[in-house]
Design a protein around this motif. Structure first.
Motif, PDB file in Angstrom:
ATOM      1  N   ILE A 117      22.382  -9.169  16.146  1.00 57.33           N
ATOM      2  CA  ILE A 117      21.161  -8.452  16.500  1.00 57.33           C
ATOM      3  C   ILE A 117      20.545  -9.132  17.710  1.00 57.33           C
ATOM      4  CG2 ILE A 117      18.855  -7.776  15.724  1.00 57.33           C
ATOM      5  CD1 ILE A 117      19.950  -7.946  12.832  1.00 57.33           C
ATOM      6  N   ALA A 171      15.599  -5.508  10.522  1.00 60.67           N
ATOM      7  CA  ALA A 171      16.981  -5.046  10.406  1.00 60.67           C
ATOM      8  C   ALA A 171      17.858  -6.105   9.742  1.00 60.67           C
ATOM      9  CB  ALA A 171      17.540  -4.692  11.779  1.00 60.67           C
ATOM     10  N   LEU A 229      23.358  -4.603  17.093  1.00 60.76           N
ATOM     11  CA  LEU A 229      22.090  -3.865  17.182  1.00 60.76           C
ATOM     12  C   LEU A 229      21.298  -4.376  18.370  1.00 60.76           C
ATOM     13  CD1 LEU A 229      19.963  -1.888  16.074  1.00 60.76           C
ATOM     14  CD2 LEU A 229      19.044  -3.794  14.733  1.00 60.76           C
ATOM     15  N   PHE A 288      24.437  -0.092  18.101  1.00 58.61           N
ATOM     16  CA  PHE A 288      23.262   0.672  17.694  1.00 58.61           C
ATOM     17  C   PHE A 288      22.046   0.179  18.481  1.00 58.61           C
ATOM     18  CE2 PHE A 288      26.301   1.117  14.380  1.00 58.61           C
ATOM     19  CZ  PHE A 288      25.985   2.247  13.626  1.00 58.61           C
ATOM     20  N   ALA A 296      18.888   1.850  10.921  1.00 55.96           N
ATOM     21  CA  ALA A 296      20.015   1.289  11.657  1.00 55.96           C
ATOM     22  C   ALA A 296      20.794   0.302  10.791  1.00 55.96           C
ATOM     23  CB  ALA A 296      19.524   0.602  12.929  1.00 55.96           C
TER      24      ALA A 296
END
Length: 401
Positions: free
Chosen positions: A6, A16, A101, A262, A293
């Motif tokens: 991430i 997330a 992400l 994403f 997500a």
């Protein structure tokens, strides 16, 4: 290192990471954050306590460790190779990922005038510390930008007996996100509190004396703050060849144009069922998109369909807006002891609601209105005006129908 990486450790990236664990994802989760702190909440930055800027952590270090989340703080991603499934960090190390992400957020929009570098930003904890360390009673501050951030800051500074001037290029402040009825009430309150306004004029220059407007007016200021909005942070995605346009373009499941990549939060612009893309900037949206997500990266295929919602505190007034009010909607005003709620109907269907009142007094009404929107309610406009109408009973009827 495989697993999920991430990029971004704000509200979206942090939520997330934890949502991945909640979804049952057991492989490695690595979160990369540019700031040298634990992830923290941004809304409290405009509300210093006892003269100190608040650092309200989103989570404790122990919570990250307990969840098995590897947090690399004080580092930025310098290169994304979507074909190779890798991202290179500023210190030279390379991380490989199964899925990635992008939760890179947004950056302050820069002024374009002589002396623009003199204007302070108001986005990070360091920005807030700089501003509040340089203001005290009797000093003067010019805030360039009459949006939510600028007006919230104006309210806080007036509470410190600082002279405040708001400069806005548009004809009125709060014109982009706030329904006109409540924008006018908030501006009137600011004026009553002593905030001065220069509207419909741009900025020509910033100097030691203050701000020179495009009509030649000089606004004296000891400190100048730029609050003209933000731009989605898309540089990493653009350099990697991902599709962008007012944000990183995603489909309804928050997948970008690159395989296994994403995007969510302030940096993402999400495909809409009726066509086009929309990018939202709010705390709630960052969390909601992060959760969608995360579940999709863990193997689901959920469509992101949360109702937009935001709030703003200015003086003792609380504003909340659910949905997307539009001028073309039919507005129905409901007056209650705590303030006013305006409902917005599109061809009879409730699509948005906004409330302005003392403190958090209208939170329950807006929450019920949000649930009515989700239920596809078609309420009688005349009934909505009646403060005696029980919104909970209306919701029950709408769900039964």
């Amino acid at each position: 290192m495989d697993g999920i990486v991430i990029i971004g450790a704000g509200e979206c990236g942090t939520r997330a990471a934890f949502a991945l664990r909640e979804a049952g994802y057991s492989a490695a989760v690595t979160m990369v954050g540019a700031e040298p702190h634990l992830p923290y909440e941004r809304p409290p930055l405009s509300k210093p306590m006892n003269g100190a800027v608040q650092m309200k952590p989103i989570c404790a270090k122990e919570a990250l460790e307990a969840a098995g989340i590897d947090y690399l703080q004080g580092l930025s991603a310098s290169k994304l190779d979507a074909d190779a499934g890798s991202v290179t960090l500023g210190d030279g190390r390379m991380l490989r990922y199964e899925k990635l992400l992008l939760a890179t957020g947004a950056r302050p929009r820069r002024l374009n005038c002589v002396g623009a570098e003199r204007a302070l930003d108001f986005r990070t904890h360091a920005d807030a510390e700089t501003i509040f360390a340089n203001v005290k009673a009797g000093r003067s501050v010019a805030i360039i930008g009459g949006g939510l951030i600028g007006m919230e800051l104006a309210a806080v500074l007036r509470g410190k007996d600082v002279t405040v001037t708001v400069i806005e290029a548009a004809p009125r402040p709060l014109g982009r996100a706030v329904p006109q009825r409540f924008a006018e009430k908030l501006v009137a309150r600011h004026a009553a509190e002593g905030v001065r306004f220069h509207l419909g004029r741009g900025v020509a220059a910033i100097s030691d004396e203050g701000v020179t407007l495009t009509d030649g007016t000089v606004v004296p200021a000891d400190l100048v703050v730029g609050a003209i909005g933000v731009l989605p942070e898309t540089a990493l995605a653009e350099a990697a060849g991902l599709a962008t346009g007012n944000g990183i373009l995603t489909d309804t499941c928050l997948r970008t144009s690159a395989l296994n990549v994403f995007a969510a939060g302030d940096c993402a612009t999400v495909a809409q069922p009726g066509g086009g893309h929309i990018r939202y900037e709010s705390w709630r949206n960052a969390r909601a998109q992060a959760e969608t997500a995360a579940r999709n990266m863990a193997g689901a295929a959920e469509t992101f369909a949360a109702i937009p919602w935001f709030w703003s505190d200015q003086y003792d007034l609380g504003l909340q807006v659910a949905g997307l009010p539009q001028p073309a909607h039919q507005g129905v005003v409901r007056s209650v002891p705590e303030g006013e709620v305006e409902f917005y109907l599109d061809d009879g269907r409730l699509v948005a609601a906004a409330g302005l009142g003392l403190g958090n007094g209208l939170a329950k009404d807006i929450k019920l209105a949000e649930m009515l929107i989700a239920a596809g309610a078609n309420p009688d406009p005349a009934a909505l005006v009646d403060p005696g109408l029980n919104l909970k009973m209306l919701l029950k009827s709408a769900r039964a129908a």
